[in-house]
Write a protein that holds these residues in place. Structure first.
Motif, PDB file in Angstrom:
ATOM      1  N   LEU A 151       0.827  -1.209   0.000  1.00 17.28           N
ATOM      2  CA  LEU A 151       0.000   0.000   0.000  1.00 17.28           C
ATOM      3  C   LEU A 151       0.861   1.260   0.000  1.00 17.28           C
ATOM      4  N   GLU A 152       1.946   1.247   0.773  1.00 24.31           N
ATOM      5  CA  GLU A 152       2.824   2.418   0.794  1.00 24.31           C
ATOM      6  C   GLU A 152       3.457   2.641  -0.575  1.00 24.31           C
ATOM      7  N   ALA A 153       3.778   1.544  -1.258  1.00 20.30           N
ATOM      8  CA  ALA A 153       4.421   1.669  -2.565  1.00 20.30           C
ATOM      9  C   ALA A 153       3.463   2.205  -3.627  1.00 20.30           C
ATOM     10  N   LYS A 154       2.184   1.840  -3.546  1.00 19.45           N
ATOM     11  CA  LYS A 154       1.249   2.233  -4.599  1.00 19.45           C
ATOM     12  C   LYS A 154       0.496   3.529  -4.299  1.00 19.45           C
ATOM     13  N   ALA A 155       0.540   4.001  -3.045  1.00 23.44           N
ATOM     14  CA  ALA A 155      -0.232   5.188  -2.673  1.00 23.44           C
ATOM     15  C   ALA A 155       0.197   6.399  -3.500  1.00 23.44           C
ATOM     16  N   LEU A 156      -0.786   7.085  -4.062  1.00 26.24           N
ATOM     17  CA  LEU A 156      -0.550   8.298  -4.844  1.00 26.24           C
ATOM     18  C   LEU A 156      -0.788   9.503  -3.939  1.00 26.24           C
ATOM     19  N   LYS A 157       0.261  10.238  -3.633  1.00 28.51           N
ATOM     20  CA  LYS A 157       0.158  11.378  -2.716  1.00 28.51           C
ATOM     21  C   LYS A 157      -0.298  12.597  -3.528  1.00 28.51           C
ATOM     22  N   LEU A 158      -1.607  12.736  -3.643  1.00 27.92           N
ATOM     23  CA  LEU A 158      -2.192  13.689  -4.587  1.00 27.92           C
ATOM     24  C   LEU A 158      -2.535  15.038  -3.976  1.00 27.92           C
ATOM     25  N   THR A 159      -2.594  15.143  -2.658  1.00 26.11           N
ATOM     26  CA  THR A 159      -2.987  16.395  -2.013  1.00 26.11           C
ATOM     27  C   THR A 159      -2.067  16.675  -0.832  1.00 26.11           C
ATOM     28  N   GLY A 160      -2.110  17.906  -0.350  1.00 23.60           N
ATOM     29  CA  GLY A 160      -1.442  18.260   0.894  1.00 23.60           C
ATOM     30  C   GLY A 160       0.020  18.601   0.800  1.00 23.60           C
ATOM     31  N   PRO A 162       3.541  20.433  -0.922  1.00 24.70           N
ATOM     32  CA  PRO A 162       3.801  21.777  -1.466  1.00 24.70           C
ATOM     33  C   PRO A 162       3.662  21.860  -2.978  1.00 24.70           C
ATOM     34  N   ASP A 163       3.824  20.735  -3.687  1.00 23.62           N
ATOM     35  CA  ASP A 163       3.755  20.762  -5.150  1.00 23.62           C
ATOM     36  C   ASP A 163       2.467  20.167  -5.701  1.00 23.62           C
ATOM     37  N   CYS A 164       1.528  19.784  -4.823  1.00 28.92           N
ATOM     38  CA  CYS A 164       0.276  19.190  -5.284  1.00 28.92           C
ATOM     39  C   CYS A 164      -0.633  20.256  -5.894  1.00 28.92           C
TER      40      CYS A 164
END
Length: 260
Positions: A151-160, A162-164
């Motif tokens: 899950l950590e490998a596939k999680a897409l950090k899409l918000t929150g 500085p560059d989102c």
């Protein structure tokens, strides 16, 4: 002879409030109620709590900080910049599913692990929502060995972060990410249910099963340089009136007296 003009009442300076983005709707209502009651306006800035904390530590002017966790206001206190952090609201993480995608509490973990399913989260360290999502992944390890790393490998950090990229003005950011196809499932605060239901009724909300559930404790602190009006706003946020507003926005309000 004309009467001498009366001096106008002094205009109160706005209180500077830094607050988690998840609190925007509730705190704007609270700020309006506070101004109606006291005559003191509030100048609010909303964003990821970790990024706001960093700005305050670097010296940005602020008076009241309302964070989506207790750790960030406690960091300001440890740095000698603020008083102690006080718990003022609670939230929890839910799974939001794009239209056409279905799951139950029993099948949710398998769906999140599916390589074809895009799993969105916020950004850990910058935004507590991301930290809470990764806490869900840690709990998943006890349910299915190997789940945490997957899950950590596939999680897409899409918000929150500085560059989102933010959502268009007026749109819920999580609903926008789901509608745009950037994510199929988004782990976000359950308090997003109301705005998402208004904007995109096809998005489904699923509460996490007990073995994956993660709660969020929100912390409030007053900066050392705050004005008396800043202290007054912080106390108002803890008042019965403001806690009732938080409850209307689906937060658990720990300072609200229980009925009966």
């Amino acid at each position: 002879m004309a009467a001498a003009p009366q001096p106008s009442a002094p205009v109160a300076m706005p209180v500077s409030l830094h607050a988690a983005g998840s609190l925007r709707a509730a705190l704007l209502d609270i700020a309006e109620a506070f101004q109606n009651e006291t005559g003191i306006p509030v100048s609010a800035q909303f964003g990821a709590s970790g990024l706001l904390k960093d700005r305050l530590i670097r010296g940005e002017a602020g008076e009241v900080f309302a964070s989506a966790n207790l750790e960030h206001p406690q960091a300001l206190a440890r740095a000698g910049l603020a008083g102690p952090a006080v718990l003022f609201a609670r939230n929890e993480l839910c799974a939001f599913l794009r239209p056409g995608l279905a799951a139950t509490s029993a099948t949710l973990l398998d769906l999140m692990l599916d390589p074809k399913v895009k799993l969105g989260t916020s950004t850990p360290k910058a935004d507590p929502s991301g930290d809470y999502a990764f806490a869900v992944f840690a709990k998943a390890e006890a349910v299915k060995p190997g789940a945490r790393a997957a899950l950590e490998a596939k999680a897409l950090k899409l918000t929150g972060g500085p560059d989102c990229l933010p959502a268009p003005e007026g749109l819920n950011v999580y609903g926008h990410k789901l509608a745009s196809g950037e994510a199929d499932i988004f782990l976000a605060y359950c308090t997003n249910a109301q705005p998402l239901a208004r904007e995109q009724p096809g998005i489904a909300m699923l509460r996490l099963p007990e073995e994956l559930a993660v709660g969020a404790d929100y912390g409030l602190t007053v900066l050392n340089r705050a004005s008396p009006s800043g202290c007054r706003l912080a106390m108002y946020i803890l008042s019965r009136q403001a806690q009732a507003i938080l409850a209307r926005h689906d937060f658990a309000a720990p300072c609200l007296p229980r009925e009966g």
